[in-house]
Motif scaffolding. Sequence first.
Motif, mmCIF file in Angstrom:
data_model
loop_
_atom_site.group_PDB
_atom_site.id
_atom_site.type_symbol
_atom_site.label_atom_id
_atom_site.label_comp_id
_atom_site.label_asym_id
_atom_site.label_seq_id
_atom_site.Cartn_x
_atom_site.Cartn_y
_atom_site.Cartn_z
ATOM 1 N N GLY A 22 -3.665 -1.020 -1.271
ATOM 2 C CA GLY A 22 -3.631 0.452 -1.597
ATOM 3 C C GLY A 22 -4.480 0.785 -2.808
ATOM 4 N N GLU A 23 -4.144 2.107 -3.257
ATOM 5 C CA GLU A 23 -5.076 2.633 -4.374
ATOM 6 C C GLU A 23 -4.290 2.564 -5.800
ATOM 7 O OE1 GLU A 23 -6.418 6.384 -3.117
ATOM 8 O OE2 GLU A 23 -7.041 5.633 -1.260
ATOM 9 N N LEU A 24 -3.174 2.009 -5.718
ATOM 10 C CA LEU A 24 -2.415 2.136 -6.884
ATOM 11 C C LEU A 24 -1.921 0.457 -7.171
ATOM 12 C CD1 LEU A 24 0.272 4.901 -6.371
ATOM 13 C CD2 LEU A 24 -1.788 5.064 -7.783
ATOM 14 N N GLU B 41 -3.744 -5.279 -9.148
ATOM 15 C CA GLU B 41 -4.309 -4.112 -9.368
ATOM 16 C C GLU B 41 -4.918 -3.754 -7.671
ATOM 17 O OE1 GLU B 41 -5.151 -2.096 -11.714
ATOM 18 O OE2 GLU B 41 -3.937 -3.245 -13.257
ATOM 19 N N PRO B 42 -5.435 -2.414 -7.463
ATOM 20 C CA PRO B 42 -5.783 -2.306 -5.970
ATOM 21 C C PRO B 42 -7.016 -3.225 -5.726
ATOM 22 C CG PRO B 42 -5.745 -0.065 -7.179
ATOM 23 C CD PRO B 42 -5.256 -1.246 -8.185
ATOM 24 N N GLY B 43 -6.930 -3.650 -4.504
ATOM 25 C CA GLY B 43 -8.014 -4.670 -3.963
ATOM 26 C C GLY B 43 -7.786 -5.941 -4.254
ATOM 27 N N LYS C 105 0.886 -1.471 0.163
ATOM 28 C CA LYS C 105 -0.028 -0.009 0.034
ATOM 29 C C LYS C 105 0.852 1.268 -0.023
ATOM 30 C CE LYS C 105 -0.535 0.586 4.925
ATOM 31 N NZ LYS C 105 -1.628 0.905 6.124
#
Length: 161
Positions: free
Chosen positions: A83-85, A121-123, A53
């Motif tokens: 994370g978001e990236l 990918e995120p998630g 993250k």
Amino acid sequence: MKTTLFALAFLAASSLASPMLASGSHAGGHDVMSVGKPGDAKKATQTVRVTMKETDDGKMIFTPASIKVRQGQTVRFAIKNVGELEHEFVLDDKAQIQEHKAAMEKFPDMEHADPNAIRLEPGKSGEIVWTFTNNGTFQFACLVPGHYDAGMHGPLEVVKK
């Protein structure tokens, strides 16, 4: 003369094509490495849960920040990108990590098909199962351009049996 011109034209075209081909895929050739080899999931004796993250202050991190395993051990790395990236998890020796980092900086869209790496990918979640055949200090890292420099790497210590 025509042969020489044809050869020069072929070399020029080849030199232009090489970077494009190199940016497309980074696959294979990693069956046995200094850090070990792909493992059999049925023989895994330990699961290491790893999250990836970014932090509010701009750092990019793995949790745990360091990993210690035994030589000969087969480990399942359960990896989640919280994370978001987009991030990746790559196991290798420091020299190979640095070489791969430089290639990723040149070709950021490079795709991987290596058993010692996963890009998420995120998630998303994934896993790597690895057998550590050699003792020593290795590294895990995210080689998405800029992520390593933002702190996304850590030591992987493989201790003798």
